[in-house]
Scaffold this motif. Sequence first.
Motif, PDB file in Angstrom:
ATOM      1  N   GLN A 192       1.795   9.421  -6.305  1.00 43.23           N
ATOM      2  CA  GLN A 192       1.994  10.807  -5.866  1.00 43.23           C
ATOM      3  C   GLN A 192       1.936  11.840  -6.994  1.00 43.23           C
ATOM      4  O   GLN A 192       1.320  12.905  -6.829  1.00 43.23           O
ATOM      5  CB  GLN A 192       3.325  10.939  -5.117  1.00 43.23           C
ATOM      6  CG  GLN A 192       3.232  10.571  -3.648  1.00 43.23           C
ATOM      7  CD  GLN A 192       4.543  10.781  -2.919  1.00 43.23           C
ATOM      8  OE1 GLN A 192       5.543  11.184  -3.516  1.00 43.23           O
ATOM      9  NE2 GLN A 192       4.550  10.491  -1.636  1.00 43.23           N
ATOM     10  N   PRO A 193       2.552  11.566  -8.157  1.00 40.70           N
ATOM     11  CA  PRO A 193       2.513  12.601  -9.213  1.00 40.70           C
ATOM     12  C   PRO A 193       1.114  12.837  -9.780  1.00 40.70           C
ATOM     13  O   PRO A 193       0.875  13.847 -10.436  1.00 40.70           O
ATOM     14  CB  PRO A 193       3.447  12.027 -10.295  1.00 40.70           C
ATOM     15  CG  PRO A 193       4.282  11.009  -9.603  1.00 40.70           C
ATOM     16  CD  PRO A 193       3.397  10.427  -8.543  1.00 40.70           C
ATOM     17  N   PHE A 194       0.192  11.905  -9.532  1.00 38.84           N
ATOM     18  CA  PHE A 194      -1.115  11.971 -10.181  1.00 38.84           C
ATOM     19  C   PHE A 194      -2.273  12.214  -9.212  1.00 38.84           C
ATOM     20  O   PHE A 194      -3.178  12.989  -9.498  1.00 38.84           O
ATOM     21  CB  PHE A 194      -1.377  10.662 -10.945  1.00 38.84           C
ATOM     22  CG  PHE A 194      -0.215  10.217 -11.787  1.00 38.84           C
ATOM     23  CD1 PHE A 194       0.065  10.845 -12.987  1.00 38.84           C
ATOM     24  CD2 PHE A 194       0.611   9.188 -11.362  1.00 38.84           C
ATOM     25  CE1 PHE A 194       1.145  10.442 -13.764  1.00 38.84           C
ATOM     26  CE2 PHE A 194       1.685   8.770 -12.122  1.00 38.84           C
ATOM     27  CZ  PHE A 194       1.958   9.407 -13.327  1.00 38.84           C
ATOM     28  N   VAL A 195      -2.236  11.548  -8.061  1.00 41.87           N
ATOM     29  CA  VAL A 195      -3.335  11.662  -7.106  1.00 41.87           C
ATOM     30  C   VAL A 195      -2.812  11.387  -5.701  1.00 41.87           C
ATOM     31  O   VAL A 195      -1.839  10.651  -5.527  1.00 41.87           O
ATOM     32  CB  VAL A 195      -4.467  10.661  -7.460  1.00 41.87           C
ATOM     33  CG1 VAL A 195      -3.999   9.219  -7.304  1.00 41.87           C
ATOM     34  CG2 VAL A 195      -5.704  10.903  -6.598  1.00 41.87           C
ATOM     35  N   LEU A 253       0.824  -1.203   0.000  1.00 45.95           N
ATOM     36  CA  LEU A 253       0.000   0.000   0.000  1.00 45.95           C
ATOM     37  C   LEU A 253       0.865   1.262   0.000  1.00 45.95           C
ATOM     38  O   LEU A 253       0.541   2.258  -0.680  1.00 45.95           O
ATOM     39  CB  LEU A 253      -0.925   0.003   1.216  1.00 45.95           C
ATOM     40  CG  LEU A 253      -2.013  -1.069   1.275  1.00 45.95           C
ATOM     41  CD1 LEU A 253      -2.819  -0.944   2.559  1.00 45.95           C
ATOM     42  CD2 LEU A 253      -2.938  -0.968   0.062  1.00 45.95           C
ATOM     43  N   GLU A 254       1.964   1.222   0.743  1.00 46.46           N
ATOM     44  CA  GLU A 254       2.864   2.376   0.786  1.00 46.46           C
ATOM     45  C   GLU A 254       3.510   2.612  -0.582  1.00 46.46           C
ATOM     46  O   GLU A 254       3.670   3.762  -1.017  1.00 46.46           O
ATOM     47  CB  GLU A 254       3.933   2.166   1.852  1.00 46.46           C
ATOM     48  CG  GLU A 254       3.406   2.183   3.276  1.00 46.46           C
ATOM     49  CD  GLU A 254       4.470   1.786   4.278  1.00 46.46           C
ATOM     50  OE1 GLU A 254       5.640   2.187   4.103  1.00 46.46           O
ATOM     51  OE2 GLU A 254       4.153   1.053   5.238  1.00 46.46           O
ATOM     52  N   ILE A 255       3.884   1.532  -1.265  1.00 52.94           N
ATOM     53  CA  ILE A 255       4.494   1.647  -2.593  1.00 52.94           C
ATOM     54  C   ILE A 255       3.491   2.236  -3.585  1.00 52.94           C
ATOM     55  O   ILE A 255       3.822   3.137  -4.374  1.00 52.94           O
ATOM     56  CB  ILE A 255       4.996   0.273  -3.084  1.00 52.94           C
ATOM     57  CG1 ILE A 255       6.175  -0.190  -2.219  1.00 52.94           C
ATOM     58  CG2 ILE A 255       5.410   0.336  -4.554  1.00 52.94           C
ATOM     59  CD1 ILE A 255       6.615  -1.612  -2.500  1.00 52.94           C
ATOM     60  N   VAL A 256       2.255   1.751  -3.536  1.00 51.32           N
ATOM     61  CA  VAL A 256       1.210   2.272  -4.418  1.00 51.32           C
ATOM     62  C   VAL A 256       1.000   3.767  -4.166  1.00 51.32           C
ATOM     63  O   VAL A 256       0.884   4.565  -5.103  1.00 51.32           O
ATOM     64  CB  VAL A 256      -0.110   1.498  -4.212  1.00 51.32           C
ATOM     65  CG1 VAL A 256      -1.250   2.187  -4.956  1.00 51.32           C
ATOM     66  CG2 VAL A 256       0.040   0.057  -4.687  1.00 51.32           C
ATOM     67  N   SER A 257       0.978   4.147  -2.880  1.00 56.07           N
ATOM     68  CA  SER A 257       0.812   5.553  -2.519  1.00 56.07           C
ATOM     69  C   SER A 257       1.938   6.400  -3.100  1.00 56.07           C
ATOM     70  O   SER A 257       1.702   7.491  -3.645  1.00 56.07           O
ATOM     71  CB  SER A 257       0.766   5.706  -1.001  1.00 56.07           C
ATOM     72  OG  SER A 257       0.689   7.064  -0.624  1.00 56.07           O
ATOM     73  N   PHE A 258       3.168   5.885  -3.003  1.00 54.07           N
ATOM     74  CA  PHE A 258       4.327   6.619  -3.519  1.00 54.07           C
ATOM     75  C   PHE A 258       4.258   6.768  -5.039  1.00 54.07           C
ATOM     76  O   PHE A 258       4.505   7.846  -5.589  1.00 54.07           O
ATOM     77  CB  PHE A 258       5.613   5.883  -3.125  1.00 54.07           C
ATOM     78  CG  PHE A 258       6.859   6.487  -3.708  1.00 54.07           C
ATOM     79  CD1 PHE A 258       7.398   7.639  -3.172  1.00 54.07           C
ATOM     80  CD2 PHE A 258       7.491   5.902  -4.803  1.00 54.07           C
ATOM     81  CE1 PHE A 258       8.545   8.214  -3.716  1.00 54.07           C
ATOM     82  CE2 PHE A 258       8.633   6.453  -5.348  1.00 54.07           C
ATOM     83  CZ  PHE A 258       9.164   7.611  -4.804  1.00 54.07           C
ATOM     84  N   LEU A 259       3.896   5.694  -5.733  1.00 49.38           N
ATOM     85  CA  LEU A 259       3.848   5.719  -7.193  1.00 49.38           C
ATOM     86  C   LEU A 259       2.746   6.636  -7.715  1.00 49.38           C
ATOM     87  O   LEU A 259       2.865   7.206  -8.808  1.00 49.38           O
ATOM     88  CB  LEU A 259       3.653   4.294  -7.735  1.00 49.38           C
ATOM     89  CG  LEU A 259       4.812   3.321  -7.509  1.00 49.38           C
ATOM     90  CD1 LEU A 259       4.445   1.927  -7.993  1.00 49.38           C
ATOM     91  CD2 LEU A 259       6.079   3.812  -8.196  1.00 49.38           C
TER      92      LEU A 259
END
Length: 377
Positions: A310-313, A302-308
């Motif tokens: 970031q530039p969009f949402v 979940l943390e990785i998804v959140s980081f990825l």
Amino acid sequence: MSLAGVKCLVTGAGGFLGQRIVCQLLEEEEGLAEIRATDKAISSEALRRFGKQKTKTLLTTMQGDIRDAAFLHKAVQGVSLVIHTACIIDTLGHVDRQTLWDVNVRGTQLLLEACLRNDVQYFVYTSSLEVTGPNSRGDPIFNGDEDTVYQRTKTFPYAETKKEAEKSVLELDSQPLQDGSRFVTCALRSMFIFGEESPFLLLHLDETIQNDNVFYRMSRKEALVNPVYVGNIAWGHIQVAKAMRDPEKVQHIRGKFYYISDDTPHLSYADFTYELIKELGYGIAPKLPMPLTMLYYYALLLEIVSFLLQPFVRYIPTLNRPLLTLLNTPFTFSYRKAQRDFGYAPRYSWKEAKQLTGQWIAKIDPLRRAYLKNKAL
């Protein structure tokens, strides 16, 4: 020693703990000269609660930002005691790091500077158990105290800000004031706080209702913690403030931190919440939704998804690894030193605290059900 005739500033007075501190100060038999209740916003419900207290103490409410130096300078003028509870609590990352730092650390430093410039003699800081840990390894503590050695590692940004703010408070103890006296500071490290009006209990109640009346378990049964009732942590602030004015006791207190707990049973976070809501017919999941190791990997994902994203949402996961560690690490502390140094003793028994909290939950339960039902329509 009493607080009779004292002018006291309470920051964060509109918050869960701050409101209770103000109410208990208003209840003092030997009344204070003035209580200044400050916050960025103070609800009408809080004002109504303050107004119920029968007292001769002058209550002044002031709305302003802890980051506003001019406001703080005005707020502390003529005050001899500050009880500083104002902060942002964030364990999921809803608040950006800079804002957390500006409010929790810089705001505390600005308040300290205002106190020193205006000869405020006594300063009580509401710290947090998370200043200690748990660390990223989940090393346990059972009935720890202020002398317990614990290897701390990087954790929540919130915990980092509370640690730095506490350091700023304690380092300024004994600073000379213009009137010839010396600044007296101390910090109270609170356990997880429960009680009426708890925003966290309200959140858990809503989640349980939405989960077919079954509380979703995210902590192991063996991960024992010892929450503290809001009335007792508030009382700890008042007791230490009184002791600071005692020439004999102050030497034991100044520049130190204390763990404040009470006689609440040692349970996991999940089992403790269940203990408070079970009489309303709620259940609890018997075990974690998956093995703990798998939960850590899930939180990491979940943390990785959140980081990825970031530039969009802006995506804030409902679970992260530090929170999972916090929920699953045995972490209990004794209040013996506070009892010894300034006479702290819980004002409410566990039986009383549970009853009062349970009555509040029973009162709001149908209201939350109606609210959630209408929200879903």
